[in-house]
Enzyme design. Structure first.
Site, short mmCIF file in Angstrom:
data_model
loop_
_atom_site.label_atom_id
_atom_site.label_comp_id
_atom_site.label_asym_id
_atom_site.label_seq_id
_atom_site.Cartn_x
_atom_site.Cartn_y
_atom_site.Cartn_z
N LYS A 167 0.16 -9.13 24.11
CA LYS A 167 -0.16 -10.42 23.46
C LYS A 167 -1.39 -11.05 24.10
O LYS A 167 -2.23 -11.62 23.42
CB LYS A 167 1.03 -11.38 23.57
CG LYS A 167 2.15 -11.00 22.62
CD LYS A 167 3.17 -12.11 22.46
CE LYS A 167 4.24 -11.72 21.47
NZ LYS A 167 5.38 -12.63 21.46
N LYS A 187 6.28 -1.17 12.31
CA LYS A 187 7.48 -1.94 12.00
C LYS A 187 7.22 -3.03 10.96
O LYS A 187 6.19 -3.70 11.03
CB LYS A 187 7.95 -2.57 13.32
CG LYS A 187 9.33 -3.14 13.32
CD LYS A 187 9.70 -3.52 14.74
CE LYS A 187 10.20 -4.95 14.78
NZ LYS A 187 10.52 -5.44 16.11
N LYS A 209 7.73 -9.84 10.57
CA LYS A 209 7.94 -11.11 9.88
C LYS A 209 6.70 -11.98 9.88
O LYS A 209 6.64 -12.97 9.20
CB LYS A 209 9.13 -11.86 10.47
CG LYS A 209 8.99 -12.23 11.93
CD LYS A 209 10.25 -12.93 12.41
CE LYS A 209 10.25 -12.96 13.94
NZ LYS A 209 11.00 -14.06 14.48
#
Ligand code: TRP
Length: 331
Positions: free
Chosen positions: A115, A197, A200
């Protein structure tokens, strides 16, 4: 909570939207676990603010996620389902555990490094410290098992390290938790990029199916899903798009690979996709119906929020009280 049952704790951040991938990979399993374990399912809004959030949106999403937990079949009487920031013990234990965690340990966390690499100078101390708050979440409830995806296993490992360190310094205080790996359960990949993946917070809206997507959007997204130039419907790594659609299909119909492959021999991709879409709609429609019901009853949600925060607090405060006493706080 029932004394002789093991404790399960898990949580999802109320940022972004809940996807079919979250449902199949996490929530659907939780609905099974709730019958066997003492479960706590948390909406981890304090973890969400490690990156900047819009306040009104965060508040809305936190409630929405809790409503979706219920709509997916999790029982708020049986399980403890609550919003993290409504239980102050998380922040309190989080601070204390900070003082038992080394900077070097946090710096080695893969998710943090990834991140940070994307964000560079805007990285907050909160993002760095994220796993310690997660450790507090887990340890407050004397958790036995933590169902999480691969990306969170390292955080459960560090939780164990922190707990053992504390127990060794003082005396037995925390239960040492373990990662829970579900017996079955597919990892659902993106529809546009079936090698990553289904996420969201993905920017490409056609890549993921949201639990609150309009019903007609679901079929449209599945029809646009990336496949390959062959014709055969086979479950193999070499055909990631088809494999993913089969995983979705099998999960929505509770069918096994053999039966699913057999069902689609000599079937074209177009027809196959239509069947997958129907299966997904049959799964999602009742969730949306239940969601609408809960959404229409504000008093019900407020009651659930209050009751569950109280139930969580009473357990959490027991652990927190012990910790405070052991480290020398005036209690
Ligand atoms: N870090 C988890 C995630 O990003 C969410 C989370 C926060 C969590 N606290 C937790 C998961 C405790 C399990 C247990 O997915």
């Amino acid at each position: 909570m029932i004394e002789d049952k093991k404790v399960i704790f898990s949580g999802i951040k109320p940022s972004g939207n809940l996807t079919l991938g979250n449902y199949i990979g996490a929530l659907k399993n939780w609905t099974i676990l709730q019958h066997e374990y003492n479960c706590l399912f948390c909406v981890v809004d304090m973890h969400a603010i490690t990156v900047r959030q819009d306040p009104a949106e965060l508040r809305k999403k936190s409630k929405e996620l809790l409503k979706l937990y219920i709509a997916c079949g999790l029982d708020p009487e049986k399980n403890i389902m609550y919003i993290q920031s409504q239980v102050p013990a998380h922040a309190e234990l989080g601070w204390i555990l900070n003082c038992y965690t080394y900077v070097g340990e946090m710096g080695r966390m893969t998710q943090y490094k990834e991140k940070k690499a994307k964000q560079n100078e805007n990285t907050t101390v909160g993002l760095f410290d994220y796993p310690v708050l997660m450790a507090a979440d887990i340890l407050l409830y004397q958790t036995d098992l933590v169902p999480v995806g691969d990306d969170q296993k390292q955080h459960v490992e560090i939780t164990r390290d922190i707990a053992m360190r504390f127990n060794n310094l003082y005396s037995e205080t925390f239960k040492i938790p373990e990662v829970y790996i579900p017996p079955v359960g597919a990892r659902i990949m993106g529809l546009q990029n079936p090698t990553a993946k289904m996420s969201k917070s993905d920017d490409d809206e056609n890549d993921c199916i949201l639990l609150l997507d309009p019903i007609d959007a679901i079929a449209r997204k599945i029809k646009r899903a990336v496949t390959d130039t062959e014709k055969e419907i086979r479950y193999t790594k070499e055909k990631p798009g088809i494999k993913n659609l089969l995983d979705i299909y099998m999960s929505c119909t509770n069918m096994n690979v053999k039966d699913a492959e057999a069902r689609f021999t000599n079937c074209g991709y177009g027809e196959f996709k239509q069947e997958v879409a129907d299966a997904v709609v049959s799964t999602i429609r009742p969730i949306q119906e239940k969601y609408k019901e809960i959404d229409a009853d504000k008093e019900y949600l407020d009651k659930i929020l209050k009751q569950n925060a109280e139930r969580a607090s009473s357990i959490a405060n027991r652990t927190l009280g012990k910790v405070k006493k052991k480290i020398g706080f005036v209690v």
